[in-house]
Design a protein around this motif. Sequence first.
Motif, PDB file in Angstrom:
ATOM      1  N   UNK A 104     -10.627   4.900   7.781  1.00 30.21           N
ATOM      2  CA  UNK A 104      -9.774   6.115   7.676  1.00 30.21           C
ATOM      3  C   UNK A 104      -8.273   5.418   7.696  1.00 30.21           C
ATOM      4  N   UNK A 105      -7.941   4.667   8.779  1.00 30.64           N
ATOM      5  CA  UNK A 105      -6.645   4.252   8.843  1.00 30.64           C
ATOM      6  C   UNK A 105      -6.201   3.463   7.468  1.00 30.64           C
ATOM      7  N   UNK A 106      -7.002   2.605   7.017  1.00 33.17           N
ATOM      8  CA  UNK A 106      -6.521   1.897   5.896  1.00 33.17           C
ATOM      9  C   UNK A 106      -6.503   2.713   4.614  1.00 33.17           C
ATOM     10  N   UNK A 107      -7.283   3.602   4.485  1.00 35.43           N
ATOM     11  CA  UNK A 107      -7.426   4.598   3.384  1.00 35.43           C
ATOM     12  C   UNK A 107      -5.945   5.467   3.230  1.00 35.43           C
ATOM     13  N   UNK A 108      -5.655   6.010   4.454  1.00 35.73           N
ATOM     14  CA  UNK A 108      -4.487   6.598   4.436  1.00 35.73           C
ATOM     15  C   UNK A 108      -3.307   5.952   4.287  1.00 35.73           C
ATOM     16  N   UNK A 109      -3.269   4.703   4.808  1.00 36.34           N
ATOM     17  CA  UNK A 109      -2.096   3.787   4.614  1.00 36.34           C
ATOM     18  C   UNK A 109      -1.978   3.565   3.198  1.00 36.34           C
ATOM     19  N   UNK A 110      -2.968   3.447   2.209  1.00 37.90           N
ATOM     20  CA  UNK A 110      -2.946   2.985   1.035  1.00 37.90           C
ATOM     21  C   UNK A 110      -2.472   4.387   0.331  1.00 37.90           C
ATOM     22  N   UNK A 111      -3.282   5.401   0.489  1.00 40.48           N
ATOM     23  CA  UNK A 111      -2.644   6.698  -0.260  1.00 40.48           C
ATOM     24  C   UNK A 111      -1.271   6.704  -0.279  1.00 40.48           C
ATOM     25  N   UNK A 112      -0.763   6.766   1.060  1.00 35.94           N
ATOM     26  CA  UNK A 112       0.795   7.024   1.098  1.00 35.94           C
ATOM     27  C   UNK A 112       1.482   6.006   0.518  1.00 35.94           C
ATOM     28  N   UNK A 113       0.876   4.660   0.482  1.00 37.19           N
ATOM     29  CA  UNK A 113       1.572   3.442  -0.050  1.00 37.19           C
ATOM     30  C   UNK A 113       1.860   3.990  -1.629  1.00 37.19           C
ATOM     31  N   UNK A 114       1.053   4.775  -2.497  1.00 36.03           N
ATOM     32  CA  UNK A 114       1.296   5.076  -3.554  1.00 36.03           C
ATOM     33  C   UNK A 114       2.512   6.278  -3.835  1.00 36.03           C
ATOM     34  N   UNK A 115       2.240   7.145  -2.653  1.00 37.00           N
ATOM     35  CA  UNK A 115       3.431   8.112  -2.498  1.00 37.00           C
ATOM     36  C   UNK A 115       4.599   7.631  -2.538  1.00 37.00           C
ATOM     37  N   UNK A 116       4.470   6.669  -1.701  1.00 36.97           N
ATOM     38  CA  UNK A 116       5.863   6.099  -1.295  1.00 36.97           C
ATOM     39  C   UNK A 116       6.548   5.207  -2.307  1.00 36.97           C
ATOM     40  N   UNK A 117       5.555   4.806  -3.341  1.00 42.27           N
ATOM     41  CA  UNK A 117       5.958   4.125  -4.602  1.00 42.27           C
ATOM     42  C   UNK A 117       6.637   5.117  -5.448  1.00 42.27           C
ATOM     43  N   UNK A 118       6.332   6.188  -5.550  1.00 41.78           N
ATOM     44  CA  UNK A 118       6.977   7.266  -6.443  1.00 41.78           C
ATOM     45  C   UNK A 118       8.477   7.426  -5.869  1.00 41.78           C
ATOM     46  N   UNK A 119       8.705   7.305  -4.561  1.00 41.14           N
ATOM     47  CA  UNK A 119       9.990   7.588  -4.136  1.00 41.14           C
ATOM     48  C   UNK A 119      10.703   6.243  -4.148  1.00 41.14           C
ATOM     49  N   UNK A 120      10.129   4.922  -4.213  1.00 43.85           N
ATOM     50  CA  UNK A 120      10.684   3.612  -4.401  1.00 43.85           C
ATOM     51  C   UNK A 120       9.827   2.872  -5.301  1.00 43.85           C
ATOM     52  N   UNK A 121       9.793   3.247  -6.575  1.00 44.54           N
ATOM     53  CA  UNK A 121       9.224   2.422  -7.596  1.00 44.54           C
ATOM     54  C   UNK A 121       9.731   1.010  -7.466  1.00 44.54           C
ATOM     55  N   UNK A 122       8.645  -0.152  -7.512  1.00 43.66           N
ATOM     56  CA  UNK A 122       9.011  -1.346  -7.185  1.00 43.66           C
ATOM     57  C   UNK A 122       7.802  -2.364  -7.824  1.00 43.66           C
ATOM     58  N   UNK A 123       7.988  -3.449  -8.083  1.00 40.12           N
ATOM     59  CA  UNK A 123       6.774  -4.257  -8.351  1.00 40.12           C
ATOM     60  C   UNK A 123       6.369  -4.248  -9.835  1.00 40.12           C
ATOM     61  N   UNK A 124       7.244  -3.887 -10.652  1.00 43.07           N
ATOM     62  CA  UNK A 124       7.195  -3.877 -12.220  1.00 43.07           C
ATOM     63  C   UNK A 124       8.419  -3.921 -12.951  1.00 43.07           C
TER      64      UNK A 124
END
Lengths: 348, 475
Positions: free
Chosen positions: B144-164
Amino acid sequence: MAEFVAATLMVGITAYAVFGGADFGAGFWDLVAGGAERGARPRSVVDHAIGPVWEANHVWLIFVLVVLWTSFSEAFGSIMLTLFVPLALAAFGIVLRGTSFAFRKEVVRLSIRRDLGVVFATSSVIVPYCFGAVAGGIASGRVPPGGTAGDPWASWINPTSILGGVLAVATCAFLAAVYMTYDAHRFAGPDMEEYFRRRALVMAIVVGTIAVVGIFVLRADAEYLYDRLTGPALPLVLASAIGGLGTLTLLTRRLHRGARVLAMGAVAAVIWAWGVAQWPYLLPTRLTVAEAAAPTATLVAVSIAFGLAVLICLPSLALLYVLDQRSLLDADTAADGQARVADADATA
Amino acid sequence: MHALAQVLAVDPVPWARAQMAFTLATHIILVPLGVSWAFMTLIANYRGIRHGDADALRLAQRWSKYMAVLFAVGAVTGTVLSFEFGLLWPNFMDRFGPAFGIPFAFEGLFFFTEAIFIAIYIYGWKRLKPWAHFWSGVPIVIAGIGGSLAVVAANAWMNHPAGFRLNQAGRVVDVDPVAVIFNKAMPLQSLHMLIAAYLVGGFVVASVYATAMLRGKRDRYHRLGFLIPFTVAAVAVPIQMVVGDQLARFVYNNEPRKFAAMELVPETSRDVPETLGGWLNDDGEVVGGIPIPGLASILSDPGEGTSTKIRGLESFPADERPTNRQATIVHWAWDVMVGLGTALFLLAAWFAVVWWRRRDLPRTKWFLRAAAVAGVASVVTMEAGWVVTEVGRQPWIVVDYMLVEDAATSSSGVWVTFLGIAAIYTGVAVTTVLVLRAMRRRFDAAEDHSGNSDLSGPYSPRIRPEPVGAGTQEA
């Protein structure tokens, strides 16, 4: 690299068909089990069979979506854009199916159980039909790549899609009947074993007939696919046919365990036949796997996630299936609780 | 057919937005329970086995059954979101899937693990050995912890697109998966949501037992049912205040458009007041509200104090920043989140002080009343937080790379699917509540009749209730 990820995609689709498909099929048998009284016994076998593992089975769908949108994003975008209607219907169906099944287990009142059962069973037929129709639309080259939408209706209401939809529903029903014959053999008694065995036999013949008719449909409607299915994918098509015949034979000899394995194999073979027939295209004759593939680093990341899944989830899944098969997992359904209350009432 | 097509042809963008917002807002209510309830259940389970506490064991068993139902609803509403990425935003996924999609590959891994072990845990009560059963619950918490961290990482990426990088054809190239997942906004944003999951989950579960206690059910069972989740929430609140404060400062430094909307700052200036309420009118002027002089500047950078400069909305091109109306929404959501968050903190502090002094709950009924309201209040707080980050990102779907309107599907039937999904979700929500209540009644009834703990009771061979027992005495 793209080939490897495409193969994992096929693994995901196969697992979803073989495990999730049987869940849908169980819903089909629930739908046609008849009135509340007559259908009570088969429905309890259905509940028991789906039981603990149903949630895990449907994670394969998520797996397929994630691999597709990460690794072949152009294909994903194009499929979703053109096949909006059947995919939206499938999504609706998944919500209704998942929730009504979970609710039904926990509800006691017969009238509500029946309503939820109808929702569960109907959506169990609609969802695989939609997925089959989507597969047909893709396979017959009706999804254009590159952000332009194809025909929103003809892309999934066409001969190949209808074939795909009907075949998917029938295959799910076949798988479920074969699995439940074995389950019923173990815990529901000989009458239920016979009940599902007869249905499995009928469905084996139905699926075979659809497949034969399908050959002519594809020849008329999806030339590329037809050529390939009768060409490089032919060994897999034949393997599937042999698997189906083998299942039929084992069922008549009441070797249910082997029938189960062969039925799985037959379905897996037909899905891989589809995959080989499409090769090298993701969207036949317009977008190849290589063209659609994401940058290598993304494919590596997805492969790592897949590798971790093999290391972590497969043993866990094996544990779940083993515990389930050894009857160490046991649902306390609403009906059980009610039975106990009734017992206590009766004795009081 | 053609006439019908004309009627059905409606601009998909606002409907796609509405559908995404609606389905996400629904799903996010289930998230905290999916993430943190397993943890609370394991606390009760542990107590039950370790100290032979029958009440705690009964709680754990019941919670796991409720959890199973909510997990099923959460799983399917989550599946809908996966579909919607493609159905509503095909151009976004087409273009950015190779980067944005990566965190979901890992989220899928966690979700799979969670689904497997939740099945083992829920169905394992009767026949697994007590400690083996307890341990089968632990992976649920971790996943549950890992999953929520991963999903929010995707949302955070929309705010701060990086790594491409985008090549000349506008396709994503040179992907760096690690940089995608661990983008600049990820650590604080993911942590903020994870703690919110424990905070909200705790308050929501506790609120049910607070209500029961207000209705006179003051036995040990209900008290424990209140204390375990409320303690979890009370621990989470102060941590959340610190993380939230850090995140606000991160937004000040890195997402000035969002920050200007949050603080309702049209023009770049120093000594900015913290405006409570109020709105931006069509001319972009602040109207109404209660200004607290200088506070927004002080909070943005306590070191600089009132001389801290806050960049205003109007310093950004009009088509690259939230509209005045969106800014007002962000601002109100921000006020609601901070206001309710502070209220929840005070409630937790009240509990902590009283518990510290006399190892008991505050005696006044007002405490329980407040705790009963805190469940809904915490959900509203979390929803408000999501409004801040999502509406505050407008008009971008990927900040500085892609506008929401360019991401949307061209399918004109989105309004139909929106109405369909709204109807289905409403039905599901009502049924969920009814089913949970029916389950509670059923558990109670089974107990009254058998005089035994839940159903057939945990960790016992399956036995039918003895004919002689509580039932006979009652008769």
